[in-house]
Design a protein around this motif. Structure first.
Motif, PDB file in Angstrom:
ATOM      1  N   CYS A 159       0.812  -0.969   0.236  1.00 31.16           N
ATOM      2  CA  CYS A 159       0.326  -0.009  -0.268  1.00 31.16           C
ATOM      3  C   CYS A 159       0.981   1.079  -0.104  1.00 31.16           C
ATOM      4  O   CYS A 159       2.212   1.676  -0.552  1.00 31.16           O
ATOM      5  N   GLY A 160       0.077   2.246   0.001  1.00 30.72           N
ATOM      6  CA  GLY A 160       0.828   3.504   0.509  1.00 30.72           C
ATOM      7  C   GLY A 160       0.161   4.656   1.239  1.00 30.72           C
ATOM      8  O   GLY A 160      -1.008   4.572   1.179  1.00 30.72           O
ATOM      9  N   ILE A 161       1.049   5.113   2.230  1.00 33.02           N
ATOM     10  CA  ILE A 161       0.895   6.560   3.482  1.00 33.02           C
ATOM     11  C   ILE A 161       0.775   7.465   3.252  1.00 33.02           C
ATOM     12  O   ILE A 161       1.639   7.824   2.275  1.00 33.02           O
ATOM     13  N   ALA A 162       0.120   8.102   3.600  1.00 30.34           N
ATOM     14  CA  ALA A 162       0.070  10.118   4.151  1.00 30.34           C
ATOM     15  C   ALA A 162      -0.020  10.722   5.006  1.00 30.34           C
ATOM     16  O   ALA A 162      -1.877   9.498   5.253  1.00 30.34           O
ATOM     17  N   GLY A 163       0.605  11.676   5.466  1.00 29.46           N
ATOM     18  CA  GLY A 163      -0.802  12.410   6.475  1.00 29.46           C
ATOM     19  C   GLY A 163       0.073  13.194   6.645  1.00 29.46           C
ATOM     20  O   GLY A 163       1.464  13.745   6.699  1.00 29.46           O
ATOM     21  N   GLU A 173      -4.990  14.568  -2.146  1.00 20.31           N
ATOM     22  CA  GLU A 173      -3.733  14.672  -2.639  1.00 20.31           C
ATOM     23  C   GLU A 173      -2.684  14.406  -2.665  1.00 20.31           C
ATOM     24  O   GLU A 173      -1.941  13.903  -3.259  1.00 20.31           O
ATOM     25  N   MET A 174      -2.342  13.711  -1.372  1.00 18.23           N
ATOM     26  CA  MET A 174      -0.778  13.788  -0.809  1.00 18.23           C
ATOM     27  C   MET A 174      -1.384  12.309  -1.001  1.00 18.23           C
ATOM     28  O   MET A 174      -0.964  11.593  -2.126  1.00 18.23           O
ATOM     29  N   THR A 175      -2.606  11.198  -0.963  1.00  9.55           N
ATOM     30  CA  THR A 175      -2.764   9.986  -1.520  1.00  9.55           C
ATOM     31  C   THR A 175      -2.754   9.800  -3.216  1.00  9.55           C
ATOM     32  O   THR A 175      -1.911   8.642  -3.764  1.00  9.55           O
ATOM     33  N   LEU A 208      -4.596  11.057   8.518  1.00  8.51           N
ATOM     34  CA  LEU A 208      -4.048  10.116   8.184  1.00  8.51           C
ATOM     35  C   LEU A 208      -5.055   9.778   6.816  1.00  8.51           C
ATOM     36  O   LEU A 208      -5.628   9.593   6.790  1.00  8.51           O
ATOM     37  N   GLY A 209      -4.044   8.876   5.724  1.00 11.45           N
ATOM     38  CA  GLY A 209      -4.476   8.821   4.500  1.00 11.45           C
ATOM     39  C   GLY A 209      -3.872   6.884   3.759  1.00 11.45           C
ATOM     40  O   GLY A 209      -2.588   6.758   4.663  1.00 11.45           O
ATOM     41  N   HIS A 210      -5.023   6.532   2.900  1.00 10.47           N
ATOM     42  CA  HIS A 210      -4.123   5.044   2.817  1.00 10.47           C
ATOM     43  C   HIS A 210      -4.439   5.183   1.684  1.00 10.47           C
ATOM     44  O   HIS A 210      -5.700   5.071   1.019  1.00 10.47           O
ATOM     45  N   ARG A 211      -3.390   4.515   0.414  1.00 10.46           N
ATOM     46  CA  ARG A 211      -4.366   4.098  -0.976  1.00 10.46           C
ATOM     47  C   ARG A 211      -3.076   2.272  -1.038  1.00 10.46           C
ATOM     48  O   ARG A 211      -2.742   1.618  -0.105  1.00 10.46           O
ATOM     49  N   ARG A 212      -4.849   1.644  -0.978  1.00 11.73           N
ATOM     50  CA  ARG A 212      -4.536   0.037  -0.343  1.00 11.73           C
ATOM     51  C   ARG A 212      -4.159  -1.215  -1.816  1.00 11.73           C
ATOM     52  O   ARG A 212      -5.272  -0.725  -3.172  1.00 11.73           O
ATOM     53  N   LEU A 213      -3.391  -1.685  -1.459  1.00 10.81           N
ATOM     54  CA  LEU A 213      -3.201  -3.184  -2.854  1.00 10.81           C
ATOM     55  C   LEU A 213      -4.144  -3.970  -1.817  1.00 10.81           C
ATOM     56  O   LEU A 213      -3.053  -4.644  -1.181  1.00 10.81           O
ATOM     57  N   GLY A 272       4.863  10.083   4.255  1.00  9.26           N
ATOM     58  CA  GLY A 272       4.331   9.618   2.822  1.00  9.26           C
ATOM     59  C   GLY A 272       5.470   8.498   2.761  1.00  9.26           C
ATOM     60  O   GLY A 272       6.404   8.972   2.886  1.00  9.26           O
ATOM     61  N   SER A 273       4.928   7.256   1.940  1.00  9.59           N
ATOM     62  CA  SER A 273       6.053   6.261   1.826  1.00  9.59           C
ATOM     63  C   SER A 273       6.935   7.161   0.604  1.00  9.59           C
ATOM     64  O   SER A 273       7.261   6.320   0.557  1.00  9.59           O
ATOM     65  N   GLU A 274       5.815   7.835  -0.048  1.00  6.22           N
ATOM     66  CA  GLU A 274       6.811   8.396  -1.538  1.00  6.22           C
ATOM     67  C   GLU A 274       7.157   9.967  -1.223  1.00  6.22           C
ATOM     68  O   GLU A 274       6.708  10.564  -0.542  1.00  6.22           O
TER      69      GLU A 274
END
Length: 608
Positions: A2-6, A23-25, A46-51, A161-163
């Motif tokens: 996944c990816g995390i951001a916040g 926008e960050m996610t 807190l934001g999340h993008r999921r695989l 953030g993850s990136e």
């Protein structure tokens, strides 16, 4: 994966800041193409993008736990390979679970052990936990740093953030590059200093570390490190221990609710893992799919060199037939590599090694069509001391990172005033000395043994992070998860203290690993000498780079012109430079074209 951001703001209410958070996610949507999630409160966003890989229904994030009036919120990227054991342990301690996800296990582990919960984890992970009870953020990263995590402090705010691209989406984080950042780019190349994110005032959570942020301030904590002690096991016990650790690790990493495949180069590392995984698949009545990479005209163009002794494909076929895999070889032409050169740079937010990263990205893109998860043999050379440099005096006795000994060409292309400002040799030496200060020495070792331990430390803590970055960004750019069994921290701890002579038993690199794979692989495969990741030898690739660089030089707006010596670059691009030509020109042009595009696309402000 996944990816995390916040971000956390200790002074302002963030409840209405979903626009920025989204926008960050969105910037890291490719890391998690299956779902998105947001949680905002008075001081946290807190934001999340999921695989989706495990528990499709129950693993949604950010995941919350309410205690009284307070929430504990988790955003997490990765996999816990011991989550089933942890889950049972936590149930015995009275915890109740609503899902089958490893995310919920991580959250309850934090509830049980607070900051010390990281000492109970086995996996690849990066996480952010906001605890309203103490108004504290905890950011953490796995033992070897397989999963990335960056942050930037801005007053009472901590943005993460993850990136890096997700941080740059926040209005208070700007893309700036100062003298130190430029020294990293030109002095160390893609093998940057751990913790240094290159961009000014952006940092990286180091492998095996966690960071806490609250009204009491910010603290950096190391929860795992290599410890030097005498290795007391005999050869037979050592071989058996390595074998058992690898079998256990691979079996743990085969757990997935989505299709899983294995990378196969025909080399010792990927072949051994494929054999272990293939055996497990066969016992379940399934066939393991495998993938390899090749290039158009590779057989006709192939030339042996320092790191490549022979072609991979015949060995790939040999292993695939032996293990019984369903194999697919993916072949790329030179123009495809040139066309996609900048994709890995955009994935990493930093210039990288060019063609080798490009082909890896293209391979993952093909693999993603059939699967979501793959096993990779990455990192075996680092942890088993498999590189030729470990027994060559020139490299053992150098006071510089061994991979930088022949990097002198980089300073040749800089303008004189830039060379003077940066003093790359001094910077390289400074970073090497800092790494030496961390080295856990072992009293009583011979001078040569001490040098080999030092070399091992440099590769595990300075070179391996680049390899893991490369694999993470290239795979996640395609929404694809790659697992690296050789990075299991238990294996790395054990190998760290095995003497180099035992690692190289039978007078061959990684001899101890070859013995551990006895019975899994045919003897000719086990005894194949190391051959590095394949590279195209097609002259069309260099021709494409030359043409591209001349176009860059003909554009007066190209940002590289403010740093590099145009005349030298023209000589190289025209094939007229007396020293930087052939393969040296390829590697340099790969890198410089990425730097130019990076400075341009990220609109980076130079502050020298």
């Amino acid at each position: 994966m996944c990816g995390i951001a916040g971000w956390i703001d200790l002074s302002n209410n963030l409840s209405n800041e979903k626009g920025i958070l989204k926008e960050m996610t969105d910037r890291i949507a490719l890391r998690g193409p299956d779902a998105e999630g947001f949680w905002l409160s008075d001081h946290a966003a807190l934001g999340h993008r999921r695989l989706i890989v495990i528990d499709p229904e129950g693993g949604a994030q950010p995941m919350l736990y309410k205690q009284g009036d307070d929430y504990i919120a988790l955003a997490y990227n990765g996999e816990l390979y011991n989550y089933l054991e942890l889950r049972n342990e936590l149930i015995e301690k009275g915890h109740q679970f609503k899902t089958n996800s490893d995310t919920e296990v991580m959250l309850h582990a934090y509830l049980e052990w607070n900051e010390d919960f990281v000492k109970h984890l086995n996996g690849i992970y990066a996480f952010g936990i906001w605890d309203e009870r103490s108004e504290r953020l905890m950011l953490g990263r796995d033992h070897l740093g397989v999963k990335p995590l960056f942050f930037a402090k801005r007053g009472d705010k901590l943005i993460f953030g993850s990136e890096i691209k997700s941080l740059l989406a926040h209005p208070e984080v700007e893309a700036k590059l100062d003298k130190e950042g430029l020294s990293e780019v030109f002095g160390l190349g893609p093998m940057r200093t751990p913790g240094n994110a290159i961009f000014k005032d952006i940092q990286e959570v180091r492998a095996g570390h966690y960071v806490t942020f609250s009204k009491q301030g910010m603290n950096h904590n190391q929860y795992w490190e290599l410890e030097s002690k005498e290795h007391t096991d005999d050869v037979e016990t050592t071989v058996q221990t390595i074998r058992e650790l690898l079998e256990d690790t691979v079996n743990r990493q085969l757990i997935a609710d989505k299709p899983l495949v294995s990378m196969l180069s025909g080399g010792l590392d990927s072949s051994g893992l494929t054999a272990i995984a293939g055996k497990e698949f066969k016992e379940e009545g399934k066939t393991l799919p495998t993938y390899s990479i090749d290039f158009v005209n590779s057989e006709e163009d192939f030339e042996t060199d320092f790191l490549r002794r022979d072609l991979d494909e015949p060995w790939v076929k040999r292993v695939s037939e032996h293990v019984g895999t369903d194999h697919k070889s993916v072949v790329f032409p030179a123009d495809k590599l040139v066309e996609n050169l900048l994709v890995p740079m955009r994935a990493r937010d930093l210039p990288g090694v060019g063609e080798i990263e490009t082909s890896l990205y293209l391979l993952f893109k093909e693999m993603k069509q059939d699967a979501t998860v793959a096993l990779s043999g990455e990192s075996a050379d680092e942890v088993f001391s498999g590189y030729p440099w470990f027994h060559q005096e020139e490299f053992l006795n150098a006071d510089i990172f061994p991979w930088l000994i022949n990097i002198g060409n980089m300073s040749r292309i800089l303008k004189d005033d830039i060379q003077e400002k940066l003093d790359l040799k001094a910077y390289q030496h400074q970073r090497f000395e800092e790494a030496l200060e961390e080295l856990p020495v072992l009293e009583g070792e011979s001078e040569r043994e001490a040098k080999q331990r030092q070399m091992s430390y440099m590769f595990i803590t300075r070179f391996l992070p680049f390899m893991l970055d490369r694999k993470d960004r290239a795979s996640m750019m395609t929404g694809f998860e790659v697992r690296v069994p050789f990075c299991d921290y238990r294996l790395v701890e054990y190998l760290w203290n095995i003497p180099f002579e035992m690692k190289n038993i039978d007078d061959i690199e990684k001899g101890i690993l070859r013995r551990a794979f006895e019975g899994y692989l045919p003897d000719d495969v086990r005894n194949r000498r190391k051959s590095a990741y394949p590279s195209t030898k097609d002259d069309a690739y260099l021709a494409g780079l030359n043409k591209w660089m001349l176009e860059v030089l003909d554009n007066p707006q190209s940002p590289i012109l403010s740093i590099a010596n145009e005349d030298v670059l023209r000589e190289i691009a025209n094939g007229e430079h007396p020293v930087i030509n052939g393969s040296k020109a390829r590697g340099l042009l790969d890198y410089l074209l990425q730097i130019n595009a990076w400075l341009d696309e990220y609109n980076i402000e130079l502050q020298l």
